[in-house]
Design a protein around this motif. Structure first.
Motif, mmCIF file in Angstrom:
data_model
loop_
_atom_site.group_PDB
_atom_site.id
_atom_site.type_symbol
_atom_site.label_atom_id
_atom_site.label_comp_id
_atom_site.label_asym_id
_atom_site.label_seq_id
_atom_site.Cartn_x
_atom_site.Cartn_y
_atom_site.Cartn_z
ATOM 1 N N PRO A 115 0.822 -1.215 0.000
ATOM 2 C CA PRO A 115 0.000 0.000 0.000
ATOM 3 C C PRO A 115 0.858 1.269 0.000
ATOM 4 C CG PRO A 115 -0.235 -1.194 2.081
ATOM 5 C CD PRO A 115 0.693 -1.976 1.220
ATOM 6 N N THR A 116 0.345 2.283 -0.664
ATOM 7 C CA THR A 116 1.010 3.583 -0.672
ATOM 8 C C THR A 116 0.699 4.307 0.635
ATOM 9 O OG1 THR A 116 -0.866 4.747 -1.633
ATOM 10 C CG2 THR A 116 0.725 3.742 -3.177
ATOM 11 N N SER A 117 1.390 5.403 0.849
ATOM 12 C CA SER A 117 1.134 6.240 2.016
ATOM 13 C C SER A 117 -0.326 6.692 2.034
ATOM 14 C CB SER A 117 2.073 7.446 1.992
ATOM 15 O OG SER A 117 1.798 8.323 3.046
ATOM 16 N N ALA A 118 -0.840 7.087 0.878
ATOM 17 C CA ALA A 118 -2.236 7.541 0.784
ATOM 18 C C ALA A 118 -3.204 6.400 1.087
ATOM 19 C CB ALA A 118 -2.504 8.114 -0.604
ATOM 20 N N GLU A 119 -2.888 5.201 0.643
ATOM 21 C CA GLU A 119 -3.756 4.046 0.923
ATOM 22 C C GLU A 119 -3.737 3.682 2.409
ATOM 23 O OE1 GLU A 119 -3.520 1.805 -3.417
ATOM 24 O OE2 GLU A 119 -1.934 1.447 -1.932
ATOM 25 N N ARG A 120 -2.563 3.778 3.035
ATOM 26 C CA ARG A 120 -2.497 3.527 4.491
ATOM 27 C C ARG A 120 -3.329 4.558 5.227
ATOM 28 N NH1 ARG A 120 3.096 2.497 3.214
ATOM 29 N NH2 ARG A 120 3.636 4.612 3.870
ATOM 30 N N ARG A 121 -3.206 5.823 4.830
ATOM 31 C CA ARG A 121 -3.981 6.903 5.459
ATOM 32 C C ARG A 121 -5.468 6.653 5.310
ATOM 33 N NH1 ARG A 121 -6.558 11.645 4.293
ATOM 34 N NH2 ARG A 121 -6.239 13.346 5.797
ATOM 35 N N GLN A 122 -5.894 6.289 4.110
ATOM 36 C CA GLN A 122 -7.315 6.031 3.861
ATOM 37 C C GLN A 122 -7.814 4.860 4.715
ATOM 38 O OE1 GLN A 122 -9.422 7.945 2.185
ATOM 39 N NE2 GLN A 122 -11.067 6.600 2.847
ATOM 40 N N ALA A 123 -7.014 3.816 4.843
ATOM 41 C CA ALA A 123 -7.401 2.674 5.679
ATOM 42 C C ALA A 123 -7.576 3.114 7.136
ATOM 43 C CB ALA A 123 -6.352 1.565 5.583
ATOM 44 N N ALA A 124 -6.705 3.991 7.609
ATOM 45 C CA ALA A 124 -6.810 4.485 8.987
ATOM 46 C C ALA A 124 -8.073 5.318 9.168
ATOM 47 C CB ALA A 124 -5.575 5.301 9.355
ATOM 48 N N LEU A 125 -8.355 6.200 8.224
ATOM 49 C CA LEU A 125 -9.553 7.043 8.331
ATOM 50 C C LEU A 125 -10.824 6.195 8.298
ATOM 51 C CD1 LEU A 125 -8.495 10.057 6.090
ATOM 52 C CD2 LEU A 125 -8.529 9.942 8.600
ATOM 53 N N GLU A 126 -10.833 5.160 7.473
ATOM 54 C CA GLU A 126 -11.984 4.257 7.424
ATOM 55 C C GLU A 126 -12.135 3.496 8.736
ATOM 56 O OE1 GLU A 126 -11.417 1.891 3.910
ATOM 57 O OE2 GLU A 126 -11.794 3.608 2.577
ATOM 58 N N ALA A 127 -11.022 3.078 9.326
ATOM 59 C CA ALA A 127 -11.076 2.368 10.611
ATOM 60 C C ALA A 127 -11.598 3.296 11.710
ATOM 61 C CB ALA A 127 -9.689 1.828 10.964
ATOM 62 N N ILE A 128 -11.159 4.553 11.711
ATOM 63 C CA ILE A 128 -11.649 5.518 12.699
ATOM 64 C C ILE A 128 -13.156 5.710 12.528
ATOM 65 C CG2 ILE A 128 -11.584 7.934 13.447
ATOM 66 C CD1 ILE A 128 -8.584 7.918 12.546
ATOM 67 N N ASP A 129 -13.616 5.859 11.295
ATOM 68 C CA ASP A 129 -15.051 6.034 11.035
ATOM 69 C C ASP A 129 -15.845 4.821 11.520
ATOM 70 O OD1 ASP A 129 -14.585 8.533 9.953
ATOM 71 O OD2 ASP A 129 -14.675 7.848 7.863
ATOM 72 N N TRP A 130 -15.304 3.625 11.312
ATOM 73 C CA TRP A 130 -15.972 2.402 11.747
ATOM 74 C C TRP A 130 -16.099 2.386 13.271
ATOM 75 C CZ3 TRP A 130 -15.127 -2.112 14.513
ATOM 76 C CH2 TRP A 130 -16.019 -3.150 14.272
ATOM 77 N N VAL A 131 -15.021 2.769 13.953
ATOM 78 C CA VAL A 131 -15.055 2.828 15.416
ATOM 79 C C VAL A 131 -16.074 3.875 15.875
ATOM 80 C CG1 VAL A 131 -13.714 3.502 17.462
ATOM 81 C CG2 VAL A 131 -12.727 1.952 15.767
ATOM 82 N N MET A 132 -16.072 5.035 15.240
ATOM 83 C CA MET A 132 -17.016 6.092 15.624
ATOM 84 C C MET A 132 -18.465 5.650 15.436
ATOM 85 S SD MET A 132 -15.133 9.544 14.278
ATOM 86 C CE MET A 132 -16.601 10.505 14.545
ATOM 87 N N ALA A 133 -18.691 4.725 14.504
ATOM 88 C CA ALA A 133 -20.040 4.210 14.270
ATOM 89 C C ALA A 133 -20.441 3.160 15.310
ATOM 90 C CB ALA A 133 -20.137 3.628 12.866
ATOM 91 N N GLY A 134 -19.532 2.862 16.240
ATOM 92 C CA GLY A 134 -19.871 1.949 17.328
ATOM 93 C C GLY A 134 -19.091 0.662 17.361
ATOM 94 N N GLY A 135 -18.222 0.466 16.414
ATOM 95 C CA GLY A 135 -17.462 -0.780 16.364
ATOM 96 C C GLY A 135 -16.382 -0.857 17.424
ATOM 97 N N PRO A 136 -16.132 -2.073 17.929
ATOM 98 C CA PRO A 136 -15.021 -2.250 18.881
ATOM 99 C C PRO A 136 -13.679 -2.004 18.186
ATOM 100 C CG PRO A 136 -16.463 -4.192 18.851
ATOM 101 C CD PRO A 136 -16.863 -3.319 17.711
ATOM 102 N N VAL A 137 -12.821 -1.268 18.837
ATOM 103 C CA VAL A 137 -11.527 -0.922 18.256
ATOM 104 C C VAL A 137 -10.748 -2.173 17.877
ATOM 105 C CG1 VAL A 137 -9.310 0.179 18.730
ATOM 106 C CG2 VAL A 137 -11.423 1.287 19.446
ATOM 107 N N ARG A 138 -10.721 -3.145 18.767
ATOM 108 C CA ARG A 138 -9.900 -4.342 18.521
ATOM 109 C C ARG A 138 -10.316 -5.087 17.256
ATOM 110 N NH1 ARG A 138 -13.296 -5.298 22.523
ATOM 111 N NH2 ARG A 138 -14.801 -6.989 22.257
ATOM 112 N N ASP A 139 -11.589 -4.930 16.832
ATOM 113 C CA ASP A 139 -12.064 -5.629 15.643
ATOM 114 C C ASP A 139 -11.612 -4.987 14.341
ATOM 115 O OD1 ASP A 139 -13.294 -7.407 17.314
ATOM 116 O OD2 ASP A 139 -15.341 -6.726 16.906
ATOM 117 N N CYS A 140 -11.139 -3.758 14.374
ATOM 118 C CA CYS A 140 -10.711 -3.139 13.116
ATOM 119 C C CYS A 140 -9.212 -2.892 13.072
ATOM 120 C CB CYS A 140 -11.508 -1.868 12.822
ATOM 121 S SG CYS A 140 -11.225 -0.556 13.957
#
Length: 158
Positions: free
Chosen positions: A2-27
């Protein structure tokens, strides 16, 4: 890889998933790892602020970055998230100055590891994205090397 931009996007998506109620450990994955800064939780479990140049936080994050750099794809540390929680309450905030942390990670690793540190705001909470490239050679945390050396010396003296 993955590129730097792809890693960043994966992190932002994981944060959004957590904010939607998901357990941190699952993402969390090999690519995205959530961290709290060292020193922000005391022995009784109470949270508190640390300095924006809190050395124990830099030492711990440099060790994590070194580990991540030694993978085939690098990764991204999302700093300011309680990985034992779920949902928006898991966003606990980051205190380190982004430029200072970037420079400390460089100084605390061998060979010196250059990372990008970006501040992002989510739900009014400041987080840091530490974008770690994959390394061309093994990267070690200087503090962990010191610990290993001290352990070896101690063992030899017995």
């Amino acid at each position: 890889m993955p590129t730097s931009a792809e890693r960043r996007q994966a992190a932002l998506e994981a944060i959004d998933w957590v904010m939607a109620g998901g357990p941190v450990r699952d993402c969390e994955s090999e690519l995205v790892d959530f961290k709290e800064e060292s020193g922000t939780v005391d022995r009784s479990g109470r949270r508190g602020e640390v300095s924006d140049q809190h050395e124990p936080a830099a030492v711990a994050l440099a060790a994590e970055a070194a580990c991540m750099a030694n993978t085939a794809q690098g990764g991204i540390l999302v700093v300011g998230v309680d990985d034992k929680a779920s949902g928006i309450s898991s966003l606990v905030g980051a205190y380190s100055d982004a430029d200072w942390l970037r420079r400390r990670i460089w100084a605390l690793t061998q060979p010196n590891l250059t990372v990008d540190v970006e501040e992002v705001q989510r739900a009014g909470v400041r987080l840091l994205l530490v974008n770690v490239p994959d390394a061309l050679e093994e990267v070690r945390s200087v503090e962990r090397m010191k610990d290993n050396l001290q352990a070896n010396v101690s063992h030899e003296l017995r």
